[in-house]
Scaffold this motif. Structure first.
Motif, short mmCIF file in Angstrom:
data_model
loop_
_atom_site.label_atom_id
_atom_site.label_comp_id
_atom_site.label_asym_id
_atom_site.label_seq_id
_atom_site.Cartn_x
_atom_site.Cartn_y
_atom_site.Cartn_z
N MET A 85 14.27 4.56 -6.36
CA MET A 85 13.44 5.54 -5.66
C MET A 85 12.17 5.82 -6.46
O MET A 85 12.20 5.88 -7.70
CB MET A 85 14.20 6.86 -5.48
CG MET A 85 15.54 6.73 -4.81
SD MET A 85 16.44 8.31 -4.79
CE MET A 85 15.35 9.28 -3.74
N THR A 86 11.06 6.03 -5.75
CA THR A 86 9.82 6.47 -6.38
C THR A 86 9.13 7.46 -5.45
O THR A 86 8.93 7.16 -4.26
CB THR A 86 8.87 5.30 -6.66
OG1 THR A 86 9.53 4.34 -7.49
CG2 THR A 86 7.61 5.79 -7.39
N ILE A 96 7.63 -3.19 -7.77
CA ILE A 96 8.11 -3.34 -6.39
C ILE A 96 7.73 -2.12 -5.55
O ILE A 96 7.27 -2.26 -4.41
CB ILE A 96 9.64 -3.55 -6.38
CG1 ILE A 96 9.99 -4.86 -7.10
CG2 ILE A 96 10.16 -3.57 -4.95
CD1 ILE A 96 11.48 -5.07 -7.29
N SER A 97 7.92 -0.93 -6.10
CA SER A 97 7.60 0.28 -5.34
C SER A 97 6.12 0.36 -5.01
O SER A 97 5.74 0.85 -3.94
CB SER A 97 8.03 1.53 -6.12
OG SER A 97 7.36 1.59 -7.37
N ASP A 98 5.26 -0.14 -5.92
CA ASP A 98 3.82 -0.11 -5.66
C ASP A 98 3.44 -1.06 -4.53
O ASP A 98 2.53 -0.76 -3.74
CB ASP A 98 3.04 -0.49 -6.93
CG ASP A 98 3.01 0.63 -7.95
OD1 ASP A 98 3.39 1.76 -7.59
OD2 ASP A 98 2.61 0.37 -9.10
N THR A 131 0.02 10.00 -8.44
CA THR A 131 1.01 10.24 -9.48
C THR A 131 2.39 9.90 -8.91
O THR A 131 2.61 10.03 -7.70
CB THR A 131 0.96 11.71 -9.94
OG1 THR A 131 -0.34 11.99 -10.45
CG2 THR A 131 1.98 12.00 -11.02
N PHE A 132 3.30 9.47 -9.77
CA PHE A 132 4.61 9.05 -9.26
C PHE A 132 5.72 9.49 -10.21
O PHE A 132 5.50 9.75 -11.39
CB PHE A 132 4.67 7.54 -9.06
CG PHE A 132 4.34 6.75 -10.31
CD1 PHE A 132 5.33 6.44 -11.23
CD2 PHE A 132 3.04 6.33 -10.55
CE1 PHE A 132 5.04 5.72 -12.37
CE2 PHE A 132 2.74 5.62 -11.70
CZ PHE A 132 3.74 5.31 -12.61
N LEU A 176 7.88 15.93 -9.27
CA LEU A 176 6.53 15.39 -9.03
C LEU A 176 5.50 16.50 -9.01
O LEU A 176 4.41 16.38 -9.60
CB LEU A 176 6.51 14.63 -7.69
CG LEU A 176 5.15 14.11 -7.23
CD1 LEU A 176 4.64 13.03 -8.17
CD2 LEU A 176 5.24 13.58 -5.80
N ASN A 177 5.83 17.61 -8.36
CA ASN A 177 4.87 18.71 -8.27
C ASN A 177 4.68 19.41 -9.62
O ASN A 177 3.58 19.91 -9.90
CB ASN A 177 5.32 19.71 -7.20
CG ASN A 177 4.87 19.31 -5.82
OD1 ASN A 177 3.78 19.64 -5.39
ND2 ASN A 177 5.72 18.56 -5.13
#
Length: 442
Positions: free
Chosen positions: A24-25, A207-209, A233-234, A312-313
């Protein structure tokens, strides 16, 4: 099939005897630029879906696929905690063309049901789900199949995928992700290709990108290329489902390749059908005692999405947001998610567990430090503005005194030249003293 009621059931995504690992990203987009175009060419949604390898999108009671659109209505029963779906007549046409159509569609629609079940939907909105094509990646001379799924989680995009060894057709098992050398979240692939492509394409990206950039390109074309992402941002995460993990604490440390004495994570599941552990950058589900694996997978996937969204936030507020009001407003909004309404205990457990993790504690302390620092800068700015205002008032007082001296000269024959010199000397001495004192107090 007007009036047809389709229950929220689908084939199990996880065999009871094998492991499943979901990478997951969570992506947070910032510095979004708007571009202006005079001429707009209307885009055909089918062509865009084909171009960007998207099989279907669900949004606002509508499922859009390459074969057409289907209107649906989700009916959620709060007592039985089940969902049923009412579809229009187009569903039969789609099934006649593609017998697997319902399974593909329900793989994304079931996410909405899980959100209704586990989240405070007055604050959190999964607004759009993407059913994406599988593709192949080559990494260290080995080929893997990528099965992706993505959705909007409030303003963040959550990218999820499972990796399958293309030669053996076996998914990655629990032991294949030990250490950074086997962390597929951060590894860059050598090449990739979709099944409709003839050859592999050189692509040194994660892969996520690849998935994220494909989605952004699709959304941008959908609005006639009016947007340009300057930065994002990730946060990475993994979700591991396995009945072969005897000790979650040891497994977590093996995956991260670290040794933390007396490290302890607790089971936050509220049912005896499985155990659920959520820790730094990973969720673990084990001791599964039910065949309804797809429900467990969806439940924990949504809960882990909430976790990475909150993290993330916190990162955005520390590293990206620079204005005091922006940071404080976002913190108020995010902290309100820690006190959800009408959610099950497992959601509250996950949130409480997150707040105790070292990563969240670190980010929270960092954000609080940043807020305190920004307040100091703001007070300094106010002090500088006040100082400038005092200087301006001082100058006005000097010029205002000239008019008073002129009145004294006219009415009392007091020489204006002498009084000007006296007044100037008084103002100059007082001004120098104020300036020295003010500098000492800074």
């Amino acid at each position: 099939m007007s009036g047809n009621m389709c229950e929220n059931k689908k084939e199990s995504m996880l065999k009871h005897t094998r492991d499943t690992i979901i990478f997951m990203t969570a992506y947070g987009i910032h510095n979004l630029k708007h571009k202006f175009h005079i001429f707009h060419k209307k885009k055909n949604i089918k062509d865009l879906l084909l171009k960007h390898h998207i099989e279907g999108i669900s949004c606002e009671d509508l499922y859009i696929s390459r074969k057409g659109k289907i209107s649906y209505k989700m009916i959620y029963d709060t007592v039985s905690q089940t969902s049923k779906y009412e579809f229009d007549d187009n569903l039969k046409k789609m099934v006649d063309v593609d017998s697997d159509f319902i399974d593909k569609m329900m793989s994304v629609l079931s996410i909405y049901h899980t959100a209704q079940l586990l989240l405070d939907t007055s604050q959190i909105d999964i607004s759009m789900c993407f059913n994406l094509e599988s593709f192949l990646v080559m990494l260290n001379d080995k080929i893997y199949q990528v099965d992706p799924l993505a959705f909007y989680f409030n303003e963040a995009i959550i990218v999820n995928y499972e990796l399958i060894d293309f030669e053996t057709s076996d998914p990655l098992d629990r032991n294949s992700i030990y250490g950074r050398a086997n962390d597929f979240n951060i590894l860059k692939v050598d090449k990739f290709k979709y099944f409709t492509d003839e050859d592999f394409i050189n692509r040194g990206e994660k892969i996520s990108d690849i998935i994220f950039e494909n989605l952004i390109s699709f959304l941008n074309e959908l609005v006639n290329n009016k947007l340009e992402i300057d930065d994002y941002t990730f946060v990475h995460n993994k979700l591991v489902l396995s009945n072969n993990i005897n000790n979650a604490q040891s497994y977590f440390q093996n995956v991260l390749n670290i040794d933390i004495p007396d490290y302890n994570i607790k089971n936050i599941s509220t049912v005896n059908k499985y155990k659920y552990f959520s820790a730094e950058s990973m969720g673990i589900v084990t001791d599964i005692k039910t065949d309804n694996i797809s429900k467990i997978l969806n439940d924990t996937l949504v809960l882990e999405s909430l976790k990475v969204f909150l993290l993330l936030n916190m990162i955005l507020d520390y590293n990206v947001h620079q204005e005091l009001n922006e940071v404080i407003d976002n913190q108020i909004r995010i902290k309100s998610l820690f006190y959800p309404l009408n959610v099950p205990i497992v959601t509250e457990n996950m949130i409480d567990n997150l707040k105790r993790t070292p990563s969240f504690t670190k980010f929270e302390q960092a954000v609080n430090y940043k807020i305190d620092t920004l307040k100091i800068y703001q007070e300094r700015s106010k002090a500088e503005n006040g100082r400038l205002m005092n200087i301006l008032l001082y100058i006005l007082a000097v010029f205002g005194s000239v008019q008073t001296l002129q009145i004294l000269d006219d009415n009392f024959n007091i020489s204006i030249r002498i009084t000007i010199w006296i007044t100037t000397a008084v103002f100059l001495i007082a001004g120098i003293r104020w300036f020295i004192t003010d500098n000492k107090n800074k």
